[in-house]
Design a protein around this motif. Sequence first.
Motif, PDB file in Angstrom:
ATOM      1  N   ILE A  62       0.822  -1.203   0.000  1.00 18.77           N
ATOM      2  CA  ILE A  62       0.000   0.000   0.000  1.00 18.77           C
ATOM      3  C   ILE A  62       0.864   1.265   0.000  1.00 18.77           C
ATOM      4  O   ILE A  62       0.464   2.308  -0.516  1.00 18.77           O
ATOM      5  CB  ILE A  62      -0.963  -0.014   1.213  1.00 18.77           C
ATOM      6  CG1 ILE A  62      -2.081   1.002   0.994  1.00 18.77           C
ATOM      7  CG2 ILE A  62      -0.235   0.282   2.503  1.00 18.77           C
ATOM      8  CD1 ILE A  62      -3.145   0.968   2.055  1.00 18.77           C
ATOM      9  N   THR A  63       2.066   1.175   0.555  1.00 24.52           N
ATOM     10  CA  THR A  63       2.956   2.333   0.576  1.00 24.52           C
ATOM     11  C   THR A  63       3.625   2.560  -0.769  1.00 24.52           C
ATOM     12  O   THR A  63       3.657   3.686  -1.284  1.00 24.52           O
ATOM     13  CB  THR A  63       4.030   2.156   1.667  1.00 24.52           C
ATOM     14  OG1 THR A  63       3.397   1.960   2.926  1.00 24.52           O
ATOM     15  CG2 THR A  63       4.929   3.374   1.738  1.00 24.52           C
ATOM     16  N   PHE A  64       4.137   1.497  -1.362  1.00 25.89           N
ATOM     17  CA  PHE A  64       4.904   1.658  -2.590  1.00 25.89           C
ATOM     18  C   PHE A  64       4.025   1.744  -3.833  1.00 25.89           C
ATOM     19  O   PHE A  64       4.513   2.086  -4.909  1.00 25.89           O
ATOM     20  CB  PHE A  64       5.928   0.535  -2.725  1.00 25.89           C
ATOM     21  CG  PHE A  64       7.145   0.756  -1.864  1.00 25.89           C
ATOM     22  CD1 PHE A  64       8.243   1.438  -2.368  1.00 25.89           C
ATOM     23  CD2 PHE A  64       7.188   0.327  -0.553  1.00 25.89           C
ATOM     24  CE1 PHE A  64       9.365   1.667  -1.589  1.00 25.89           C
ATOM     25  CE2 PHE A  64       8.300   0.548   0.247  1.00 25.89           C
ATOM     26  CZ  PHE A  64       9.396   1.228  -0.277  1.00 25.89           C
ATOM     27  N   THR A  65       2.740   1.415  -3.722  1.00 29.17           N
ATOM     28  CA  THR A  65       1.825   1.658  -4.848  1.00 29.17           C
ATOM     29  C   THR A  65       1.049   2.947  -4.583  1.00 29.17           C
ATOM     30  O   THR A  65      -0.181   2.997  -4.685  1.00 29.17           O
ATOM     31  CB  THR A  65       0.851   0.478  -5.030  1.00 29.17           C
ATOM     32  OG1 THR A  65       0.122   0.266  -3.810  1.00 29.17           O
ATOM     33  CG2 THR A  65       1.594  -0.783  -5.417  1.00 29.17           C
ATOM     34  N   SER A  66       1.776   3.989  -4.228  1.00 27.56           N
ATOM     35  CA  SER A  66       1.203   5.311  -3.983  1.00 27.56           C
ATOM     36  C   SER A  66       2.125   6.345  -4.614  1.00 27.56           C
ATOM     37  O   SER A  66       3.153   6.007  -5.216  1.00 27.56           O
ATOM     38  CB  SER A  66       1.082   5.569  -2.477  1.00 27.56           C
ATOM     39  OG  SER A  66       2.367   5.769  -1.907  1.00 27.56           O
ATOM     40  N   ASN A  67       1.763   7.609  -4.448  1.00 25.14           N
ATOM     41  CA  ASN A  67       2.625   8.667  -4.974  1.00 25.14           C
ATOM     42  C   ASN A  67       3.538   9.228  -3.890  1.00 25.14           C
ATOM     43  O   ASN A  67       3.973  10.369  -3.960  1.00 25.14           O
ATOM     44  CB  ASN A  67       1.783   9.783  -5.585  1.00 25.14           C
ATOM     45  CG  ASN A  67       0.953  10.526  -4.551  1.00 25.14           C
ATOM     46  OD1 ASN A  67       1.005  10.234  -3.357  1.00 25.14           O
ATOM     47  ND2 ASN A  67       0.184  11.499  -5.005  1.00 25.14           N
ATOM     48  N   ALA A  68       3.813   8.405  -2.862  1.00 23.22           N
ATOM     49  CA  ALA A  68       4.677   8.868  -1.777  1.00 23.22           C
ATOM     50  C   ALA A  68       6.085   9.157  -2.259  1.00 23.22           C
ATOM     51  O   ALA A  68       6.748  10.074  -1.768  1.00 23.22           O
ATOM     52  CB  ALA A  68       4.715   7.825  -0.657  1.00 23.22           C
ATOM     53  N   GLU A 119      -4.463   6.737  -7.499  1.00 25.02           N
ATOM     54  CA  GLU A 119      -5.275   7.936  -7.301  1.00 25.02           C
ATOM     55  C   GLU A 119      -6.315   7.777  -6.194  1.00 25.02           C
ATOM     56  O   GLU A 119      -6.823   8.779  -5.685  1.00 25.02           O
ATOM     57  CB  GLU A 119      -5.949   8.311  -8.617  1.00 25.02           C
ATOM     58  CG  GLU A 119      -4.956   8.842  -9.661  1.00 25.02           C
ATOM     59  CD  GLU A 119      -5.592   9.069 -11.016  1.00 25.02           C
ATOM     60  OE1 GLU A 119      -6.763   8.636 -11.201  1.00 25.02           O
ATOM     61  OE2 GLU A 119      -4.936   9.659 -11.890  1.00 25.02           O
ATOM     62  N   VAL A 120      -6.656   6.546  -5.827  1.00 22.25           N
ATOM     63  CA  VAL A 120      -7.609   6.335  -4.733  1.00 22.25           C
ATOM     64  C   VAL A 120      -6.932   5.779  -3.476  1.00 22.25           C
ATOM     65  O   VAL A 120      -7.579   5.639  -2.436  1.00 22.25           O
ATOM     66  CB  VAL A 120      -8.752   5.375  -5.166  1.00 22.25           C
ATOM     67  CG1 VAL A 120      -9.526   5.973  -6.316  1.00 22.25           C
ATOM     68  CG2 VAL A 120      -8.212   4.003  -5.531  1.00 22.25           C
ATOM     69  N   ASN A 121      -5.653   5.487  -3.579  1.00 23.38           N
ATOM     70  CA  ASN A 121      -4.906   4.955  -2.449  1.00 23.38           C
ATOM     71  C   ASN A 121      -4.880   5.989  -1.319  1.00 23.38           C
ATOM     72  O   ASN A 121      -4.491   7.139  -1.526  1.00 23.38           O
ATOM     73  CB  ASN A 121      -3.472   4.630  -2.900  1.00 23.38           C
ATOM     74  CG  ASN A 121      -2.679   3.900  -1.835  1.00 23.38           C
ATOM     75  OD1 ASN A 121      -2.978   3.966  -0.658  1.00 23.38           O
ATOM     76  ND2 ASN A 121      -1.641   3.203  -2.264  1.00 23.38           N
ATOM     77  N   PRO A 122      -5.287   5.627  -0.102  1.00 21.97           N
ATOM     78  CA  PRO A 122      -5.272   6.607   0.992  1.00 21.97           C
ATOM     79  C   PRO A 122      -3.883   7.158   1.295  1.00 21.97           C
ATOM     80  O   PRO A 122      -3.754   8.300   1.742  1.00 21.97           O
ATOM     81  CB  PRO A 122      -5.824   5.821   2.184  1.00 21.97           C
ATOM     82  CG  PRO A 122      -5.639   4.378   1.832  1.00 21.97           C
ATOM     83  CD  PRO A 122      -5.791   4.311   0.348  1.00 21.97           C
ATOM     84  N   VAL A 123      -2.855   6.367   1.028  1.00 23.79           N
ATOM     85  CA  VAL A 123      -1.493   6.845   1.257  1.00 23.79           C
ATOM     86  C   VAL A 123      -1.173   8.006   0.319  1.00 23.79           C
ATOM     87  O   VAL A 123      -0.505   8.973   0.701  1.00 23.79           O
ATOM     88  CB  VAL A 123      -0.477   5.700   1.080  1.00 23.79           C
ATOM     89  CG1 VAL A 123       0.944   6.206   1.256  1.00 23.79           C
ATOM     90  CG2 VAL A 123      -0.762   4.584   2.082  1.00 23.79           C
ATOM     91  N   SER A 124      -1.650   7.935  -0.910  1.00 28.20           N
ATOM     92  CA  SER A 124      -1.432   9.026  -1.861  1.00 28.20           C
ATOM     93  C   SER A 124      -2.086  10.317  -1.366  1.00 28.20           C
ATOM     94  O   SER A 124      -1.480  11.400  -1.415  1.00 28.20           O
ATOM     95  CB  SER A 124      -1.997   8.659  -3.234  1.00 28.20           C
ATOM     96  OG  SER A 124      -1.332   7.544  -3.788  1.00 28.20           O
TER      97      SER A 124
END
Length: 270
Positions: free
Chosen positions: A198-204, A220-225
């Motif tokens: 969940i962390t690495f499939t985000s725009n972090a 685009e829907v990932n809460p981490v993003s």
Amino acid sequence: MSTITGTAPAVAASSRPGAGAALRHTMTLAWRSPVQIKHNPMELVDLSVQPIMFLLLFTYVFGGAIAGSTGDYLQFALPGLVVQNMLFASMTTAVGLNIDITRGVFDRLRSLPISRSAPLAGRIVADTLKQVWAFALFLGLGLVLGFRVHMGIAGVLGALALLLAFALAMSWMAVLVGVTAASMEKVQILMFSLMMPITFTSNAFVATDTMPPWLRTWVEVNPVSHLADAVRGLLGGGPVASDATVSLLWAAGIVVVFAPLAVRAFRNRA
């Protein structure tokens, strides 16, 4: 012969501690963590090594390749790294809770005249407050390396408040895993398997528009993003309201789903 009859004295039922007492018990047990650090300073080193390592590695190993400049990448990636550290730190709650249960710490605490919820709440409060240290470390080192805060102290406090709110929500997921897993090793495997994707499939760490379309839809829907973008806006300037709102909605949803499950599992096991 006369018979003497008597009535056995009634045993007073133990009353549950009130809200004020429960709060005092919680804060007393939360104080265990700083006291442990005082007696074992290596725990503070453990809390500090990961933020420093990730910030230096991502900035100077990947920064030039991803953004063309380590300075530009630092400005983009530091908020994402703060969010990543917050998520990974939730493993501490799960592992610590599992250790306390399996070693009988909670059994001993239950024999004391304290609120039944205090041991669990104390663990959550203590681990959430550790996020303040990690945030300060990230920001302090980031400023030394060239990160610039454009929104002043209000932005810094807003970012910290948002991170702590999300960390509290994630702690319920960590509690559920820590209570239900059979061992510390299984806790670590399960939490890492949840947090890593969940962390690495985000725009972090990288911009969304550099990703393939099929992955971009999830990012685009990932809460981490949304959380990373909100922290970027609060620290470096930019849109905040939409991403902060979505982040808080995700946090509320996580609490609604996982808090009842975690409390039920804790009561059944502790």
